[in-house]
Every structure is written in structure tokens, then in C-alpha cells.
Design a protein around this motif. Structure first.
Motif, PDB file in Angstrom:
ATOM      1  N   GLN A  53       0.832  -1.209   0.000  1.00  0.00           N
ATOM      2  CA  GLN A  53       0.000   0.000   0.000  1.00  0.00           C
ATOM      3  C   GLN A  53       0.866   1.257   0.000  1.00  0.00           C
ATOM      4  N   TRP A  54       1.985   1.189   0.731  1.00  0.00           N
ATOM      5  CA  TRP A  54       2.886   2.342   0.780  1.00  0.00           C
ATOM      6  C   TRP A  54       3.463   2.622  -0.606  1.00  0.00           C
ATOM      7  N   GLN A  55       3.881   1.580  -1.298  1.00  0.00           N
ATOM      8  CA  GLN A  55       4.417   1.763  -2.644  1.00  0.00           C
ATOM      9  C   GLN A  55       3.361   2.307  -3.602  1.00  0.00           C
ATOM     10  N   ALA A  56       2.127   1.794  -3.480  1.00  0.00           N
ATOM     11  CA  ALA A  56       1.042   2.279  -4.342  1.00  0.00           C
ATOM     12  C   ALA A  56       0.791   3.768  -4.100  1.00  0.00           C
ATOM     13  N   LEU A  57       0.793   4.187  -2.837  1.00  0.00           N
ATOM     14  CA  LEU A  57       0.583   5.595  -2.514  1.00  0.00           C
ATOM     15  C   LEU A  57       1.693   6.455  -3.105  1.00  0.00           C
ATOM     16  N   HIS A  58       2.925   5.998  -2.978  1.00  0.00           N
ATOM     17  CA  HIS A  58       4.057   6.812  -3.420  1.00  0.00           C
ATOM     18  C   HIS A  58       4.242   6.813  -4.932  1.00  0.00           C
ATOM     19  N   ARG A  59       3.453   6.023  -5.636  1.00  0.00           N
ATOM     20  CA  ARG A  59       3.441   6.144  -7.097  1.00  0.00           C
ATOM     21  C   ARG A  59       2.737   7.424  -7.545  1.00  0.00           C
ATOM     22  N   LEU A  60       2.106   8.113  -6.602  1.00  0.00           N
ATOM     23  CA  LEU A  60       1.548   9.433  -6.914  1.00  0.00           C
ATOM     24  C   LEU A  60       2.616  10.382  -7.447  1.00  0.00           C
ATOM     25  N   VAL A  61       3.885  10.089  -7.151  1.00  0.00           N
ATOM     26  CA  VAL A  61       4.958  10.970  -7.596  1.00  0.00           C
ATOM     27  C   VAL A  61       4.969  11.105  -9.110  1.00  0.00           C
ATOM     28  N   TYR A  62       4.519  10.074  -9.836  1.00  0.00           N
ATOM     29  CA  TYR A  62       4.502  10.153 -11.295  1.00  0.00           C
ATOM     30  C   TYR A  62       3.393  11.091 -11.775  1.00  0.00           C
ATOM     31  N   LEU A  63       2.245  11.059 -11.115  1.00  0.00           N
ATOM     32  CA  LEU A  63       1.179  12.014 -11.416  1.00  0.00           C
ATOM     33  C   LEU A  63       1.634  13.425 -11.078  1.00  0.00           C
ATOM     34  N   ILE A  64       2.290  13.574  -9.941  1.00  0.00           N
ATOM     35  CA  ILE A  64       2.791  14.883  -9.514  1.00  0.00           C
ATOM     36  C   ILE A  64       3.775  15.425 -10.532  1.00  0.00           C
ATOM     37  N   ALA A  65       4.656  14.565 -11.045  1.00  0.00           N
ATOM     38  CA  ALA A  65       5.647  15.001 -12.037  1.00  0.00           C
ATOM     39  C   ALA A  65       4.952  15.526 -13.289  1.00  0.00           C
ATOM     40  N   GLY A  66       3.924  14.823 -13.746  1.00  0.00           N
ATOM     41  CA  GLY A  66       3.193  15.274 -14.927  1.00  0.00           C
ATOM     42  C   GLY A  66       2.480  16.591 -14.698  1.00  0.00           C
ATOM     43  N   LEU A  67       1.844  16.737 -13.544  1.00  0.00           N
ATOM     44  CA  LEU A  67       1.138  17.978 -13.235  1.00  0.00           C
ATOM     45  C   LEU A  67       2.111  19.143 -13.044  1.00  0.00           C
ATOM     46  N   ALA A  68       3.253  18.870 -12.423  1.00  0.00           N
ATOM     47  CA  ALA A  68       4.261  19.921 -12.232  1.00  0.00           C
ATOM     48  C   ALA A  68       4.781  20.415 -13.578  1.00  0.00           C
ATOM     49  N   LEU A  69       4.971  19.490 -14.501  1.00  0.00           N
ATOM     50  CA  LEU A  69       5.431  19.871 -15.836  1.00  0.00           C
ATOM     51  C   LEU A  69       4.360  20.693 -16.560  1.00  0.00           C
ATOM     52  N   LEU A  70       3.088  20.316 -16.394  1.00  0.00           N
ATOM     53  CA  LEU A  70       1.994  21.083 -16.996  1.00  0.00           C
ATOM     54  C   LEU A  70       1.923  22.485 -16.393  1.00  0.00           C
ATOM     55  N   HIS A  71       2.080  22.585 -15.094  1.00  0.00           N
ATOM     56  CA  HIS A  71       2.100  23.879 -14.402  1.00  0.00           C
ATOM     57  C   HIS A  71       3.209  24.764 -14.965  1.00  0.00           C
ATOM     58  N   PHE A  72       4.392  24.179 -15.135  1.00  0.00           N
ATOM     59  CA  PHE A  72       5.539  24.925 -15.661  1.00  0.00           C
ATOM     60  C   PHE A  72       5.292  25.342 -17.106  1.00  0.00           C
ATOM     61  N   PHE A  73       4.691  24.450 -17.898  1.00  0.00           N
ATOM     62  CA  PHE A  73       4.388  24.749 -19.303  1.00  0.00           C
ATOM     63  C   PHE A  73       3.423  25.919 -19.406  1.00  0.00           C
ATOM     64  N   TRP A  74       2.342  25.878 -18.642  1.00  0.00           N
ATOM     65  CA  TRP A  74       1.360  26.961 -18.701  1.00  0.00           C
ATOM     66  C   TRP A  74       1.941  28.279 -18.209  1.00  0.00           C
ATOM     67  N   MET A  75       2.799  28.192 -17.200  1.00  0.00           N
ATOM     68  CA  MET A  75       3.412  29.406 -16.686  1.00  0.00           C
ATOM     69  C   MET A  75       4.315  30.053 -17.740  1.00  0.00           C
ATOM     70  N   ARG A  76       5.078  29.233 -18.468  1.00  0.00           N
ATOM     71  CA  ARG A  76       5.972  29.762 -19.499  1.00  0.00           C
ATOM     72  C   ARG A  76       5.227  30.145 -20.782  1.00  0.00           C
ATOM     73  N   ALA A  77       4.003  29.617 -20.969  1.00  0.00           N
ATOM     74  CA  ALA A  77       3.238  29.923 -22.175  1.00  0.00           C
ATOM     75  C   ALA A  77       2.923  31.409 -22.281  1.00  0.00           C
ATOM     76  N   GLY A  78       2.793  32.072 -21.118  1.00  0.00           N
ATOM     77  CA  GLY A  78       2.496  33.497 -21.133  1.00  0.00           C
ATOM     78  C   GLY A  78       3.566  34.315 -21.831  1.00  0.00           C
ATOM     79  N   LYS A  79       4.821  33.851 -21.766  1.00  0.00           N
ATOM     80  CA  LYS A  79       5.928  34.562 -22.417  1.00  0.00           C
ATOM     81  C   LYS A  79       6.454  33.808 -23.634  1.00  0.00           C
ATOM     82  N   ASN A  80       5.745  32.728 -23.999  1.00  0.00           N
ATOM     83  CA  ASN A  80       6.139  31.920 -25.156  1.00  0.00           C
ATOM     84  C   ASN A  80       7.597  31.479 -25.070  1.00  0.00           C
ATOM     85  N   ASN A  81       7.985  31.046 -23.868  1.00  0.00           N
ATOM     86  CA  ASN A  81       9.366  30.623 -23.612  1.00  0.00           C
ATOM     87  C   ASN A  81       9.335  29.184 -23.106  1.00  0.00           C
ATOM     88  N   PHE A  82       9.602  28.249 -23.998  1.00  0.00           N
ATOM     89  CA  PHE A  82       9.436  26.841 -23.661  1.00  0.00           C
ATOM     90  C   PHE A  82      10.753  26.067 -23.597  1.00  0.00           C
TER      91      PHE A  82
END
Length: 205
Positions: A145-174
């Protein structure tokens, strides 16, 4: 190298190294060396270091396996906690320097701007990982169960990358977005390949 990783001073030394980015930012703020917009520099730098520590955390297992250095696993938990630490600094800097710690304005801004909502969701998802990082949590939840919970890190990585992408989209700097995307993508691909690669069976005697 393996002996150095097992040295009693290795983890305290790594802990100090992980704090150096924050120390540099505090020094820069105190000496007015963060550029024309120090508030933005603090917010973005804390976000950048969150992504960097996330990449380092995800890299521990592949490096441990590829280099046959199991001692690297000693540092994975610490690196993961520093992901949460710098994400919290990133959120605090935004809430304080951008929003003046006004809870209503912060809530309204989170709901109004999708990239902030995604970033805030990442921070919320990091909480259960940080709270269950102690050995007692592993025993309480059970290893599977602990390992299953900590696999959330992969979802977090994807969301963090999306957050960074949208933040940089305002200045068109990717440019940096693609760098982090390539690193995280390669680390996740390595994980998938290892998961689907059949393990050799021991021959019966």
C-alpha cells in the motif's frame, strides 16, 4: 564511492547541499541581488528548484540500478522531502509576495487561473507522500500500500510539468520546459521498460 555514500557524514552533507539554493535566494534577497523583480525571482526560483529536486528523486532508483549502487537509496527519502519543502517555499512566496497572504484573494486566484490550480494540486498531492515518509508509516500501511501511494509521484511530475508549461506559455518561452520534459519523460520511460521487462527466472535444480 560506495564507502563515501555510507559514511555517517554523507547524509548531513547532502542535507546542507540541498539547503544551499534557499540560502542563496535568501542572501540575494537580503543584498538586493535578485534583479529588477525580486518577488518574481523568488517565486520562480523556488518553483525551479522544486522541479530539479523532483527530477533528482525520480533519478535515484534508475541510477541505483544502472550503476549497481544500492547505497544511493539512502538519499531518496531526503530528496523527496526537499521536493515538498521547495514546493512549499514556492507556494509561500506566491501567497506572500504576490497575494499579500490574503486568503480570499489566493482562493479566487487559484480557481481563476488553471496553471495555479494545477500547481496547488501538486502541492496537495505531495502532502500524503511527505507525511508517510517515515518508517512507521511503511509499517502501518504495509509495503504494498505504501508503494502504491508513493506512485503518486509520477502524477505529480506530470502535473508539475503542466504547471511549468502553462506558466511559461504566457511569455512563449518553452526552452526549459522541453529540458525538464525530456528528463522526466526519460525517467518515466525507464521505469516503464523496467516494469514490462520480464525478469529472469531461477533455474530449478
Amino acid at each position: 564511492m560506495r564507502a563515501l555514500l555510507l559514511h555517517p557524514a554523507a547524509k548531513p552533507f547532502a542535507f546542507v547541499l540541498c539547503l544551499l539554493p534557499l540560502a542563496w535566494l535568501v542572501y540575494g534577497a537580503a543584498t538586493d541581488n535578485l534583479g529588477a523583480n525580486p518577488a518574481e525571482a523568488l517565486i520562480r526560483s523556488c518553483g525551479d528548484w522544486t522541479l530539479r529536486f523532483l527530477c533528482l528523486t525520480l533519478a535515484v532508483t534508475p541510477l541505483r540500478i544502472r550503476t549497481r549502487t544500492p547505497q544511493l537509496a539512502r538519499f531518496r527519502r531526503m530528496l523527496g522531502l526537499f521536493v515538498f519543502f521547495y514546493a512549499s517555499c514556492h507556494l509561500l512566496a506566491y501567497a506572500w509576495l504576490d497575494m499579500g497572504l490574503d486568503a480570499e484573494d489566493i482562493a479566487r486566484d487559484i480557481l481563476k487561473r488553471p496553471f495555479i490550480l494545477v500547481g496547488f494540486s501538486c502541492w496537495l498531492l505531495l502532502w500524503p507522500l511527505a507525511l508517510t515518509s517515515v518508517n512507521r508509516a511503511v509499517r502501518w500501511l504495509g509495503g504494498r500500500q505504501w508503494q502504491a501511494l508513493h506512485r503518486l509521484v509520477y502524477l505529480i511530475a506530470g502535473l508539475a510539468l503542466l504547471h511549468f508549461f502553462w506558466m511559461r506559455a504566457g511569455k512563449n518561452n518553452f526552452a526549459e520546459v522541453w529540458v525538464y520534459g525530456a528528463i522526466i519523460g526519460a525517467l518515466l520511460l525507464e521505469r516503464l521498460l523496467r516494469y514490462f521487462t520480464p525478469r529472469p527466472r531461477l533455474s530449478a535444480r
